[in-house]
Design a protein around this motif. Structure first.
Motif, PDB file in Angstrom:
ATOM      1  N   PRO A   9      18.278 -31.728  92.571  1.00 33.72           N
ATOM      2  CA  PRO A   9      17.593 -31.022  93.659  1.00 33.72           C
ATOM      3  C   PRO A   9      18.550 -30.760  94.819  1.00 33.72           C
ATOM      4  CG  PRO A   9      16.965 -33.335  93.634  1.00 33.72           C
ATOM      5  CD  PRO A   9      17.809 -33.118  92.412  1.00 33.72           C
ATOM      6  N   VAL A  10      18.278 -29.686  95.549  1.00 30.86           N
ATOM      7  CA  VAL A  10      19.110 -29.303  96.688  1.00 30.86           C
ATOM      8  C   VAL A  10      18.357 -29.649  97.967  1.00 30.86           C
ATOM      9  CG1 VAL A  10      20.292 -27.417  97.859  1.00 30.86           C
ATOM     10  CG2 VAL A  10      20.175 -27.463  95.360  1.00 30.86           C
ATOM     11  N   PRO A  11      18.826 -30.615  98.730  1.00 28.12           N
ATOM     12  CA  PRO A  11      18.129 -30.970  99.981  1.00 28.12           C
ATOM     13  C   PRO A  11      18.459 -29.986 101.095  1.00 28.12           C
ATOM     14  CG  PRO A  11      20.028 -32.382  99.684  1.00 28.12           C
ATOM     15  CD  PRO A  11      19.973 -31.501  98.469  1.00 28.12           C
ATOM     16  N   LEU A  12      17.435 -29.596 101.847  1.00 30.04           N
ATOM     17  CA  LEU A  12      17.599 -28.723 103.008  1.00 30.04           C
ATOM     18  C   LEU A  12      16.835 -29.314 104.186  1.00 30.04           C
ATOM     19  CD1 LEU A  12      17.086 -25.161 101.429  1.00 30.04           C
ATOM     20  CD2 LEU A  12      19.248 -26.278 101.964  1.00 30.04           C
ATOM     21  N   THR A  13      17.228 -28.928 105.380  1.00 31.93           N
ATOM     22  CA  THR A  13      16.494 -29.326 106.575  1.00 31.93           C
ATOM     23  C   THR A  13      15.104 -28.697 106.528  1.00 31.93           C
ATOM     24  OG1 THR A  13      18.589 -29.377 107.764  1.00 31.93           O
ATOM     25  CG2 THR A  13      16.564 -29.359 109.091  1.00 31.93           C
ATOM     26  N   PRO A  14      14.043 -29.426 106.909  1.00 32.51           N
ATOM     27  CA  PRO A  14      12.686 -28.844 106.861  1.00 32.51           C
ATOM     28  C   PRO A  14      12.603 -27.523 107.621  1.00 32.51           C
ATOM     29  CG  PRO A  14      12.578 -31.199 107.298  1.00 32.51           C
ATOM     30  CD  PRO A  14      14.029 -30.838 107.334  1.00 32.51           C
ATOM     31  N   GLY A  15      12.027 -26.525 106.926  1.00 37.89           N
ATOM     32  CA  GLY A  15      11.872 -25.211 107.525  1.00 37.89           C
ATOM     33  C   GLY A  15      13.101 -24.336 107.477  1.00 37.89           C
ATOM     34  N   SER A  16      14.172 -24.773 106.806  1.00 39.18           N
ATOM     35  CA  SER A  16      15.423 -24.013 106.775  1.00 39.18           C
ATOM     36  C   SER A  16      15.602 -23.321 105.432  1.00 39.18           C
ATOM     37  CB  SER A  16      16.612 -24.937 107.049  1.00 39.18           C
ATOM     38  OG  SER A  16      16.751 -25.870 106.000  1.00 39.18           O
ATOM     39  N   LYS A  17      16.662 -22.512 105.349  1.00 37.85           N
ATOM     40  CA  LYS A  17      17.017 -21.809 104.129  1.00 37.85           C
ATOM     41  C   LYS A  17      18.480 -22.060 103.814  1.00 37.85           C
ATOM     42  CE  LYS A  17      13.677 -18.021 104.662  1.00 37.85           C
ATOM     43  NZ  LYS A  17      13.510 -16.548 104.756  1.00 37.85           N
ATOM     44  N   LEU A  18      18.823 -21.846 102.557  1.00 42.07           N
ATOM     45  CA  LEU A  18      20.209 -22.007 102.130  1.00 42.07           C
ATOM     46  C   LEU A  18      21.035 -20.849 102.679  1.00 42.07           C
ATOM     47  CD1 LEU A  18      22.121 -23.726 100.321  1.00 42.07           C
ATOM     48  CD2 LEU A  18      21.619 -22.102  98.482  1.00 42.07           C
ATOM     49  N   ALA A  19      22.145 -21.176 103.355  1.00 42.17           N
ATOM     50  CA  ALA A  19      22.991 -20.155 103.964  1.00 42.17           C
ATOM     51  C   ALA A  19      24.338 -19.998 103.254  1.00 42.17           C
ATOM     52  CB  ALA A  19      23.226 -20.468 105.443  1.00 42.17           C
ATOM     53  N   TRP A  20      24.809 -21.032 102.562  1.00 40.66           N
ATOM     54  CA  TRP A  20      26.100 -20.956 101.874  1.00 40.66           C
ATOM     55  C   TRP A  20      26.113 -21.964 100.749  1.00 40.66           C
ATOM     56  CZ3 TRP A  20      30.168 -24.506 101.276  1.00 40.66           C
ATOM     57  CH2 TRP A  20      31.362 -23.969 100.774  1.00 40.66           C
ATOM     58  N   LEU A  21      26.791 -21.591  99.662  1.00 36.39           N
ATOM     59  CA  LEU A  21      26.950 -22.462  98.502  1.00 36.39           C
ATOM     60  C   LEU A  21      28.377 -22.328  98.008  1.00 36.39           C
ATOM     61  CD1 LEU A  21      25.584 -24.296  96.275  1.00 36.39           C
ATOM     62  CD2 LEU A  21      25.289 -22.181  94.966  1.00 36.39           C
ATOM     63  N   GLY A  22      29.000 -23.464  97.705  1.00 38.67           N
ATOM     64  CA  GLY A  22      30.358 -23.418  97.210  1.00 38.67           C
ATOM     65  C   GLY A  22      30.820 -24.782  96.753  1.00 38.67           C
ATOM     66  N   ALA A  23      32.117 -24.870  96.469  1.00 41.10           N
ATOM     67  CA  ALA A  23      32.738 -26.114  96.035  1.00 41.10           C
ATOM     68  C   ALA A  23      33.981 -26.358  96.880  1.00 41.10           C
ATOM     69  CB  ALA A  23      33.102 -26.066  94.552  1.00 41.10           C
ATOM     70  N   THR A  24      34.282 -27.622  97.119  1.00 42.83           N
ATOM     71  CA  THR A  24      35.482 -27.961  97.857  1.00 42.83           C
ATOM     72  C   THR A  24      36.716 -27.721  96.999  1.00 42.83           C
ATOM     73  OG1 THR A  24      35.486 -30.268  97.144  1.00 42.83           O
ATOM     74  CG2 THR A  24      34.139 -29.707  99.075  1.00 42.83           C
ATOM     75  N   ASP A  25      37.901 -27.862  97.613  1.00 45.11           N
ATOM     76  CA  ASP A  25      39.120 -27.698  96.829  1.00 45.11           C
ATOM     77  C   ASP A  25      39.326 -28.832  95.838  1.00 45.11           C
ATOM     78  OD1 ASP A  25      39.436 -29.560  98.769  1.00 45.11           O
ATOM     79  OD2 ASP A  25      41.277 -28.733  99.637  1.00 45.11           O
ATOM     80  N   ALA A  26      38.546 -29.923  95.959  1.00 41.13           N
ATOM     81  CA  ALA A  26      38.556 -30.993  94.965  1.00 41.13           C
ATOM     82  C   ALA A  26      37.443 -30.842  93.945  1.00 41.13           C
ATOM     83  CB  ALA A  26      38.444 -32.354  95.650  1.00 41.13           C
ATOM     84  N   GLY A  27      36.550 -29.862  94.114  1.00 43.73           N
ATOM     85  CA  GLY A  27      35.519 -29.582  93.128  1.00 43.73           C
ATOM     86  C   GLY A  27      34.151 -30.120  93.422  1.00 43.73           C
ATOM     87  N   SER A  28      33.913 -30.708  94.574  1.00 39.91           N
ATOM     88  CA  SER A  28      32.585 -31.243  94.886  1.00 39.91           C
ATOM     89  C   SER A  28      31.664 -30.120  95.347  1.00 39.91           C
ATOM     90  CB  SER A  28      32.684 -32.312  95.981  1.00 39.91           C
ATOM     91  OG  SER A  28      33.510 -33.375  95.569  1.00 39.91           O
ATOM     92  N   PRO A  29      30.454 -29.997  94.808  1.00 41.72           N
ATOM     93  CA  PRO A  29      29.518 -28.968  95.268  1.00 41.72           C
ATOM     94  C   PRO A  29      29.108 -29.200  96.719  1.00 41.72           C
ATOM     95  CG  PRO A  29      28.850 -29.862  93.137  1.00 41.72           C
ATOM     96  CD  PRO A  29      29.927 -30.752  93.653  1.00 41.72           C
ATOM     97  N   CYS A  30      28.940 -28.104  97.455  1.00 39.38           N
ATOM     98  CA  CYS A  30      28.538 -28.167  98.864  1.00 39.38           C
ATOM     99  C   CYS A  30      27.440 -27.145  99.106  1.00 39.38           C
ATOM    100  CB  CYS A  30      29.709 -27.885  99.793  1.00 39.38           C
ATOM    101  SG  CYS A  30      30.947 -29.187  99.826  1.00 39.38           S
ATOM    102  N   ALA A  31      26.495 -27.486  99.992  1.00 39.05           N
ATOM    103  CA  ALA A  31      25.398 -26.598 100.374  1.00 39.05           C
ATOM    104  C   ALA A  31      25.275 -26.627 101.888  1.00 39.05           C
ATOM    105  CB  ALA A  31      24.085 -27.024  99.716  1.00 39.05           C
ATOM    106  N   PHE A  32      25.041 -25.453 102.478  1.00 37.45           N
ATOM    107  CA  PHE A  32      24.955 -25.304 103.932  1.00 37.45           C
ATOM    108  C   PHE A  32      23.680 -24.536 104.255  1.00 37.45           C
ATOM    109  CE2 PHE A  32      26.005 -22.781 107.777  1.00 37.45           C
ATOM    110  CZ  PHE A  32      26.240 -23.825 108.659  1.00 37.45           C
ATOM    111  N   ASP A  33      22.823 -25.094 105.135  1.00 34.60           N
ATOM    112  CA  ASP A  33      21.588 -24.406 105.499  1.00 34.60           C
ATOM    113  C   ASP A  33      21.744 -23.737 106.857  1.00 34.60           C
ATOM    114  OD1 ASP A  33      21.168 -26.376 107.495  1.00 34.60           O
ATOM    115  OD2 ASP A  33      20.124 -27.664 106.081  1.00 34.60           O
ATOM    116  N   ASN A  34      20.750 -22.912 107.210  1.00 31.58           N
ATOM    117  CA  ASN A  34      20.864 -22.120 108.432  1.00 31.58           C
ATOM    118  C   ASN A  34      20.616 -22.928 109.701  1.00 31.58           C
ATOM    119  OD1 ASN A  34      18.146 -22.527 108.121  1.00 31.58           O
ATOM    120  ND2 ASN A  34      17.591 -20.364 107.990  1.00 31.58           N
TER     121      ASN A  34
END
Length: 932
Positions: free
Chosen positions: A558-583
């Motif tokens: 599951p992808v955790p987000l701040t309540p009431g927010s939306k996903l603003a960016w998705l990517g991976a670090t230069d070491a390969g770890s998934p990252c998610a950024f909300d608005n």
């Protein structure tokens, strides 16, 4: 009677023109692109009063004997009527004002502007009552309900938003507006309107029909359309009585419907087919509708109610036998008169909206359904909206992909690489109108919804281009390019995978509507809606799909987000770890080894203004930084001038980060979960500072707990020595006993730990094979996966860091280089910190440290020497140690005359302890007790 159209009159110069009536219906007021405001007695007035307010005027509104005009200075200027004297400024914007709207029962103005903002302002000016600033495009129109409970706005980003004025939050979002980048280029203005008497309904145009929404449940009640309407409807407007609804198209067609029955009263064609820019009903209720077009002409329709009615008195008189004319003109159904007609029941039976309610049941027995958040549409990470003329299609750690669209519709794509040694820049003609792009070190992927075609340009070798057409009735929604594959998500909820040179690799079904894609090497991250959105949550999930030869592995999280927010960016670090950024500004990292999401950066703490946002470019784990662009007062960066990329530090939001203790704890936690360039030496120094803080705070149990948590055999004697210096004798004794307990319980702890991780490994869905080689090649982070697999298959003691005798696992194994030391006010001696550094750098325990004397060397190696030679007495052991010390010292000393002389002097000085064996033995025993 049939709707009649009066001949058009010239009103203003060509351009956007607005029209309104005075509250008594005696005067008609227009404003236009020439900057004039004209006051007409009626449409046949040959000499209207004209007043110049500037170079242009886009909107006009009449309220309480005052006239409000949007001038070219981006202000809403108030004028007296009919004297037309300036009477103050209601509000100011930074861009042209696009519409001014009010309602008969409220004392406020709704103003929309091209600066992506709308406001509800008091008639007397001052601070706005409500600012609506979450738009991502020019705000085209605004509407306010008669009870000032709800407001609605339509913007050029394609969304119509409904706002709750009391809570100042968005209630509902509807995608019904064609996307544009400026108000002047908009053909469909999406002018919506609330039902004027009670505000129970909201009407808005959607393509070739008008949709009526219920303001309680926000469900669709009915639609209004006509077979003669061949183009999009631009605006709609309720009549003053609320029984009729007028709509105009971009081709100048004007239609009037009866709200109760949905029947079309009539449709009138524009003589020159110009787009209608504004409409206004006469407040008298005489069925007169005035309108203006983009050519600056003024027109008027009469008999819009479908009958010959000249005065408002005739319209307001309702006969009991005429059921078609009942409705909002009747009083509410709360009267006790048994002969009174129920308005709600009449509407339900006539329109067929809902089942007739049982009068014996109270109204509160049917609670309204809770409002749900609108589902987030798919988007491209690190890209800006497609309706902008100049936009970023992709901006990541490889390069920048820009798209430029001219006024004639021609489009081009420019690709700029950060490292020109990898590849030179590209310039492409965007013939297919690509709206999606993704860039990696090996391929540039381009796609568009129509035609459904994926085009890729290989960046390795000779830049070969290949393309593939998607099946019929299947369109691309998201694309992602990685080093070893290209992914494309389609409307059929399929994820299509290709190699960088065009070989079709795999087709995978997604469990919900896709939201975003990202890639890293041969791994794809696919985020989609796992269920329908809730009241405040999007309910997103992510599939981690790894490719390794013919094997495919997947893990759903599951992808955790701040309540009431939306996903603003998705990517991976230069070491390969998934990252998610909300608005809301929270960046989270998914640790594949531990299977948890960790917040690593709160970008809002680095913003100065409330409306400032951050545009994520990339995340670096070794450097512990987030590369992002600051967008001041906007959601996306501009293309010109080129923005500056800032580096934000990765910081886990622990409690009380301003304190010395929390800052050290944050470093340890961050180093344990991120692939940071930090060596064991720096980690041990931070750990020792934490231990010293606990000791000086007189919390010995916390200091002991810290040592048990770190489980470092080389840090333990230094901690015991520091505790003894502070007079913490009991703590030093406990630390001494702790080292012996580790050695006794090492086997049992390792067996328990290995069994625990074996159980976790069996629960991971992506581990489909059992070979270490496949696991290392397929997962996102090969280093972490390899370490975990080694622990799983090795039931014996794990290899300690730098020959640790206890065999305990050190949590700082992944660090490589030292980082900047944190300043600490603790009064630690320089000798203690030097011992931390020297002990961590000494791989051979027999090798003497720099400047180390025989006494210190013998204290450090006495236990090892006793184990090697248990039959020797203390005196014999000391002589044996002297010989061993000379031997290892001779091997370590440089072959220079000065070094030889120094070694000779040290050997001579070391003869004295040999001659006095009992004294040397006591000193060695004392040192041994203190250090172990």
């Amino acid at each position: 009677m049939k709707i009649d159209s009066k001949p058009l009159r010239y009103a203003h110069a060509e351009g956007h023109t607005d029209v309104c009536y005075t509250e008594d219906g005696q005067h008609l007021i227009t404003c236009g692109h020439d900057g004039d405001v004209r006051i007409w007695m009626d449409i046949e007035d040959d000499d209207p009063n004209s007043h110049c307010v500037g170079e242009n005027a886009l909107a006009v509104c009449f309220k309480d004997k005052r006239l409000y005009v949007a001038t070219d200075s981006h202000v809403v200027q108030a004028y007296t009527f009919p004297a037309f004297d300036k009477d103050g400024i209601v509000t100011r914007f930074t861009a042209p004002v696009t519409q001014i709207k009010t309602a008969s029962k409220i004392e406020a103005l709704g103003c929309s502007s091209e600066n992506m903002e709308a406001r509800i302002c008091s008639l007397e000016g001052g601070a706005p009552l409500f600012v609506m600033s979450e738009h991502k495009g020019s705000v085209l129109s605004i509407a306010i309900c008669p009870h000032m409970k709800y407001a609605s706005t339509a913007s050029g980003d394609g969304m119509m938003r409904i706002w709750d004025i009391d809570t100042q939050k968005i209630v509902k979002e509807i995608a019904c507006v064609p996307k544009i980048n400026t108000f002047y280029a908009a053909k469909v203005l999406c002018r919506m309107d609330f039902e004027p008497s009670e505000g129970k309904y909201l009407a808005y145009p959607n393509n070739r029909e008008i949709i009526l929404l219920d303001c309680e449940s926000w469900g669709q009640r009915m639609t209004f359309t006509h077979s003669s309407i061949k183009c999009a409807i631009s605006q709609c407007l309720f009549s003053p009585c609320g029984q009729y609804l007028a709509g105009s198209t971009v081709a100048g067609q004007i239609a009037v419907w009866e709200v109760q029955t949905g029947n079309c009263v009539g449709l009138v064609e524009h003589p020159t087919s110009h787009n209608v820019s504004a409409m206004a009903w006469n407040p008298k209720g005489n069925g007169v509708l005035a309108y203006c077009d983009v050519a600056g002409q003024l027109g008027c329709l009469v008999n819009c109610y479908g009958k010959d009615s000249a005065t408002g008195d005739e319209i307001e008189h309702v006969e009991r036998v005429d059921d078609d004319d009942l409705g909002d003109l009747l009083p509410n159904d709360e009267s006790d008169d048994e002969n009174a007609i129920s308005l709600e029941k009449l509407k339900n039976e006539t329109l067929g909206l809902v089942e007739p309610r049982d009068e014996s049941r109270p109204a509160s027995a049917l609670p309204p359904a809770p409002h749900t958040a609108p589902p987030q549409p798919p988007f491209q990470p690190s890209g800006t909206p497609a309706h902008l003329e100049h936009r970023y299609m992709c901006w990541n750690d490889v390069g920048i992909v820009r798209c430029h669209t001219l006024e004639n519709g021609e489009s081009s794509i420019d690709v700029e690489f950060h490292d020109t040694n990898v590849h030179h820049g590209l310039h492409l003609n965007n013939y297919l109108n690509h709206t999606m792009a993704s860039l990696s070190t090996s391929v540039l992927a381009l796609a568009c919804e129509t035609p459904s075609k994926l085009v890729c340009i290989s960046l390795v070798g000779s830049s070969k281009e290949w393309s593939v057409s998607l099946p019929d009735k299947e369109e691309a929604l998201c694309v992602a390019a990685a080093g070893g594959l290209v992914a494309c998500a389609t409307t059929a909820r399929l994820l299509r995978l290709f190699t960088p040179m065009g070989t079709q690799r795999q087709v995978i079904s997604l469990a919900g509507p896709v939201v975003a894609l990202a890639g890293y090497n041969t791994t794809v991250l696919a985020v989609y809606h796992s269920t329908e959105p809730g009241v405040s949550d999007q309910h997103l999930a992510m599939d981690i799909i790894a490719m390794n030869g013919r094997h495919v592995r997947s893990k759903t999280v599951p992808v955790p987000l701040t309540p009431g927010s939306k996903l603003a960016w998705l990517g991976a670090t230069d070491a390969g770890s998934p990252c998610a950024f909300d608005n809301t500004g929270i960046l989270r990292l998914y640790d594949v080894a531990s299977g948890v999401w960790i917040p690593i950066c709160d970008t809002s703490t680095h913003s100065r203004g409330v409306s400032d946002t951050w545009f994520i470019v990339s995340v670096s784990e070794p450097a512990q930084t987030v590369r992002a662009i600051l967008c001041r007062g906007a959601s996306f960066p501009p293309t010109a001038p080129k923005p500056i990329v800032a580096e934000l530090p990765i910081r886990i939001p622990l409690c009380e980060l301003d304190s010395e203790k929390a800052s050290h704890e944050e470093q340890l936690v961050r180093w344990a979960h991120c692939a940071a360039d930090v060596d064991v030496k720096a980690a041990r120094e931070v750990s020792l500072k934490l231990f010293a803080l606990a000791c000086r705070s007189e919390i010995e149990q916390r200091a002991l707990e810290l040592m048990e948590l770190l489980k470092d055999d080389r840090l333990l004697p230094l901690a015991a020595k520091y505790a003894s210096r502070l007079g913490r004798v009991h703590l030093a004794d406990k630390l001494t006993d702790l080292g012996a307990a580790w050695e006794r319980d090492a086997d049992n702890l390792n067996v328990a730990r290995n069994s625990h991780f074996q159980e976790l490994d069996t629960q991971e869905t992506y581990d489909v094979t059992s070979t270490e080689q496949d696991l290392n090649a397929s997962l996102i982070i090969p280093q972490k996966a390899k370490e975990k697999k080694t622990e799983t298959v090795t039931p014996i003691k794990p290899v300690p860091i730098k020959s640790s005798p206890g065999g305990a696992r050190n949590p700082f194994k992944k660090q490589q280089e030292a980082t900047k030391n944190v300043q600490s006010p603790l009064s630690l001696t320089e000798r203690t910190l030097v011992e931390v550094h020297d002990h961590s750098e000494n791989d051979d325990p027999q090798k003497p440290l720099e400047g180390e004397k025989f006494v210190d060397w013998f204290s450090r190696n006495r236990s090892r020497l006793e184990q090697e030679s248990p039959e020797l007495s203390p005196a014999e052991l000391t002589r044996h140690a002297v010989r061993a010390f000379r031997q290892v010292q001779g091997q370590a000393a440089p072959a220079t005359p000065d070094a030889a002389a120094k070694r000779k002097r040290e050997d001579e000085a070391s003869d004295a302890p040999v001659a006095s064996a009992p004294k040397q033995s006591k000193l060695s025993a004392f040192a041994f007790q203190k250090k172990t």
